[in-house]
Design a protein around this motif. Sequence first.
Motif, mmCIF file in Angstrom:
data_model
loop_
_atom_site.group_PDB
_atom_site.id
_atom_site.type_symbol
_atom_site.label_atom_id
_atom_site.label_comp_id
_atom_site.label_asym_id
_atom_site.label_seq_id
_atom_site.Cartn_x
_atom_site.Cartn_y
_atom_site.Cartn_z
ATOM 1 N N PRO A 245 0.602 -1.075 0.127
ATOM 2 C CA PRO A 245 0.120 0.149 -0.090
ATOM 3 C C PRO A 245 0.834 1.218 -0.102
ATOM 4 C CG PRO A 245 -0.122 -1.251 2.366
ATOM 5 C CD PRO A 245 0.824 -1.922 1.231
ATOM 6 N N ARG A 246 0.538 2.404 -0.684
ATOM 7 C CA ARG A 246 1.266 3.332 -0.780
ATOM 8 C C ARG A 246 0.820 4.242 0.421
ATOM 9 N NH1 ARG A 246 -0.410 2.862 -6.361
ATOM 10 N NH2 ARG A 246 -2.191 3.631 -5.923
ATOM 11 N N SER A 247 -0.140 4.045 1.076
ATOM 12 C CA SER A 247 -0.302 4.992 2.139
ATOM 13 C C SER A 247 -1.510 4.149 2.892
ATOM 14 C CB SER A 247 -1.007 6.294 2.150
ATOM 15 O OG SER A 247 -2.152 6.290 1.786
ATOM 16 N N GLY B 47 -5.242 -3.678 -5.794
ATOM 17 C CA GLY B 47 -5.821 -2.756 -6.740
ATOM 18 C C GLY B 47 -6.278 -3.469 -7.925
ATOM 19 N N THR C 61 -4.686 3.515 1.370
ATOM 20 C CA THR C 61 -4.605 2.983 -0.079
ATOM 21 C C THR C 61 -5.837 1.654 -0.149
ATOM 22 O OG1 THR C 61 -2.395 3.653 -0.555
ATOM 23 C CG2 THR C 61 -3.334 1.664 -1.690
ATOM 24 N N THR D 123 -7.849 -1.167 5.816
ATOM 25 C CA THR D 123 -7.193 0.019 6.315
ATOM 26 C C THR D 123 -6.785 -0.374 7.721
ATOM 27 O OG1 THR D 123 -8.175 1.373 4.549
ATOM 28 C CG2 THR D 123 -7.406 2.513 6.590
ATOM 29 N N ARG E 234 -8.772 2.311 -3.055
ATOM 30 C CA ARG E 234 -9.004 1.099 -3.963
ATOM 31 C C ARG E 234 -10.326 0.535 -4.105
ATOM 32 N NH1 ARG E 234 -3.153 -2.099 -2.467
ATOM 33 N NH2 ARG E 234 -1.994 -0.989 -3.889
#
Length: 132
Positions: free
Chosen positions: A6-8, A25, A11, A118, A15
């Motif tokens: 995950p980029r953050s 994703g 993310t 998350t 998605r």
Amino acid sequence: MQQSPPRSRITPLVRGLRGRCPNCGSRGIFASLNELHESCPTCRFSFVREEGYWVGAMTVIFALVLIFFGLWFIGGMLLTWPDVPWNPLLYGGLVLNGIVPFLLYGWSKSIWVGLDLTFFPARLEEFRPAED
Ligand SMILES: [Zn+2]
């Protein structure tokens, strides 16, 4: 098994909001309008993480109904002020409340999985083994 890092932190939620696999994703997670495949066709992440998992998606669809009703009603008021057509706004809103859950329940599932991932990232045992 495939898992894009995950980029953050949010993310997976982004998605899910885009209707993609919250874990990797990729597209193609929907079996029909209101159903997800049992697992992601790309990364094999199993979408049902525990018994009764889709109760969370029902919470998300309730929030979506409130958001769409609010946009309809407040938007209608702002656009027509001061001569607000109250009855069409009300009846249109009731129809919207009846339609939104049927049209967006699948999307609410991908949002729910994204929201869940998350806060509780995927564990290794949540991936289905590859079929040979
Ligand atoms: Zn995936």
